[in-house]
Design an enzyme around this catalytic site. Sequence first.
Site, PDB file in Angstrom:
ATOM      1  N   LYS A  69       0.844  -1.201   0.000  1.00 42.79           N
ATOM      2  CA  LYS A  69       0.000   0.000   0.000  1.00 42.79           C
ATOM      3  C   LYS A  69       0.879   1.251   0.000  1.00 42.79           C
ATOM      4  O   LYS A  69       0.667   2.177  -0.782  1.00 42.79           O
ATOM      5  CB  LYS A  69      -0.874   0.010   1.242  1.00 42.79           C
ATOM      6  N   ASN A  70       1.894   1.267   0.867  1.00 41.66           N
ATOM      7  CA  ASN A  70       2.685   2.494   1.049  1.00 41.66           C
ATOM      8  C   ASN A  70       3.738   2.721  -0.024  1.00 41.66           C
ATOM      9  O   ASN A  70       4.434   3.733  -0.006  1.00 41.66           O
ATOM     10  CB  ASN A  70       3.302   2.515   2.455  1.00 41.66           C
ATOM     11  N   ARG A 119      -4.853  10.456   4.367  1.00 44.92           N
ATOM     12  CA  ARG A 119      -3.815  11.485   4.497  1.00 44.92           C
ATOM     13  C   ARG A 119      -2.818  11.418   3.359  1.00 44.92           C
ATOM     14  O   ARG A 119      -2.187  12.404   3.002  1.00 44.92           O
ATOM     15  CB  ARG A 119      -3.026  11.340   5.787  1.00 44.92           C
ATOM     16  N   CYS A 124      -5.072  12.303  13.095  1.00 40.47           N
ATOM     17  CA  CYS A 124      -5.810  11.034  12.958  1.00 40.47           C
ATOM     18  C   CYS A 124      -5.650  10.304  14.281  1.00 40.47           C
ATOM     19  O   CYS A 124      -5.029  10.807  15.217  1.00 40.47           O
ATOM     20  CB  CYS A 124      -5.259  10.221  11.790  1.00 40.47           C
ATOM     21  N   ARG A 126       0.234  14.407  13.268  1.00 46.13           N
ATOM     22  CA  ARG A 126       0.721  14.152  11.894  1.00 46.13           C
ATOM     23  C   ARG A 126       0.787  15.419  11.057  1.00 46.13           C
ATOM     24  O   ARG A 126       0.140  15.571  10.022  1.00 46.13           O
ATOM     25  CB  ARG A 126      -0.143  13.075  11.265  1.00 46.13           C
ATOM     26  N   ASP A 176       4.557   0.482  12.043  1.00 49.60           N
ATOM     27  CA  ASP A 176       3.345  -0.142  11.485  1.00 49.60           C
ATOM     28  C   ASP A 176       3.199  -1.591  11.892  1.00 49.60           C
ATOM     29  O   ASP A 176       2.185  -2.212  11.584  1.00 49.60           O
ATOM     30  CB  ASP A 176       3.342  -0.036   9.953  1.00 49.60           C
ATOM     31  N   ARG A 192      -8.581  -0.692   4.508  1.00 48.95           N
ATOM     32  CA  ARG A 192      -7.738   0.366   3.919  1.00 48.95           C
ATOM     33  C   ARG A 192      -6.385  -0.185   3.514  1.00 48.95           C
ATOM     34  O   ARG A 192      -5.765   0.301   2.578  1.00 48.95           O
ATOM     35  CB  ARG A 192      -7.517   1.491   4.941  1.00 48.95           C
TER      36      ARG A 192
END
Length: 420
Positions: free
Chosen positions: A22-23, A92, A116, A121, A305, A397
Amino acid sequence: MDTLVIQGNKTLKGEVSISGAKNAALPILAASILASGESSFTGIPYLRDVVTMGRLLSTMGCKFDYADGTAVIDSASINHFEAPYELVKTMRASVLALGPLVARYGKARVSLPGGCAIGARPINLHLMGLEKMGAKIKLEGGYVIAKANVLRGASLFFDTVTVTGTENLMMAAALARGTTVLENAAREPEVVDLANCLISMGARIKGAGESVIEIEGVDTLRPAKRYRVIPDRIEAGTFMAIAGICGSDLLLKNCRSDHLDAVIMKLKDTGVSFKDTKKGLRVRGHGRPVSADLKTIPYPGFPTDMQAQFMAMMTVAKGTSVIKETVFENRYMHVAELKRMGADISIEGGAAAIRGVEQLKGAPVMATDLRASASLVVAALCAKGETRISRIYHLDRGYEKMDEKLRQLGADIYRLPDKS
Ligand code: EPZ
């Protein structure tokens, strides 16, 4: 809002294929803004955040298509240079449109992401970098309004390591006049993947993956052609924690273990064993894990994470573990929910002390953020009885078909669609 229902305490076994990261996908999709024409990317996971990024690019005037892991983006007719609050507040990472829009069009209006569940952040370092490169930045009505006749290369120092800050400024620098040096840059594999994608588009970047990255601006970039994103190291790490907590024997396919040195070393300390095989990485848990202390730091350290998932595993460890989260100021939202399942955790002076218990018990719990929801899944899979995890959109997500993948491993898990 869907709910996941899990009957825990099962030993899982089998193969699971790790999806694209995802990132890595999010900044790489945003990079398509930098080049006029049709870019294509493969290995793109089907996630809520990817759909949101697609919606953002479409509102700008891009043509966005996605099917079976391939995304195709035509950015020739961008005519709207904005990332609206409605989209930014749900993701974000929309802020990753800022650097590319200013670099290619000299203007952008991007909603401030706001805080969040895991922290305030801020994006001050993103904005500092653009200003040093010549952009005029105004904050108005909750939006960043950026204008730049031309972006010039600059030497930038990040006083805090920032992943998307490094990515935003790397993308801006790719089309700036002159050379930009990013010091104390983020070293995450996803930053390297973005750099490699930009290089495939004609960018001149040296040092990605190190603390100093040098970008020599070019006049134009060409669209990416079927650039494949790296596998998701956090999804892989999550399955490693599942193997560890459930005493299971899993084979992780499409897993880049070289992106997970710190996680593998820490899990080995808890008694999990690893074996590289031709088909993938074999991960085995052996009964109750052994407790281990942890401190999260930027890559190549143990990733923030993975902190919540590791904590879930330590709730049933033999002994007491102390976990210190140093990247975000409030990343303990999962603690209250884990305690509802019988975990013995206390937060003292910014660190969490976890006293291992023999057995967790299933309970109704609520997901609060992406990795907190992953930690509840990890805990529920080993807990005795039924766990219902509400607000599972948080999980969707960042994890592609997580419930399906777990069912294939023998988990008793199903999704209860929202009745309303
Ligand atoms: C990225 O977020 C990831 N998201 C996060 O993953 C991840 O947790 C985080 O990096 C850290 O590894 C994406 O890549 C899309 P940061 P990012 O900027 O870039 C402070 C997930 O679960 N900071 O590296 O937003 C900030 O407050 C998500 O997949 C500033 O002070 O994180 C934090 O304390 C969650 N000013 C620290 O730096 C800035 O301008 C690290 O944040 C920017 C950041």
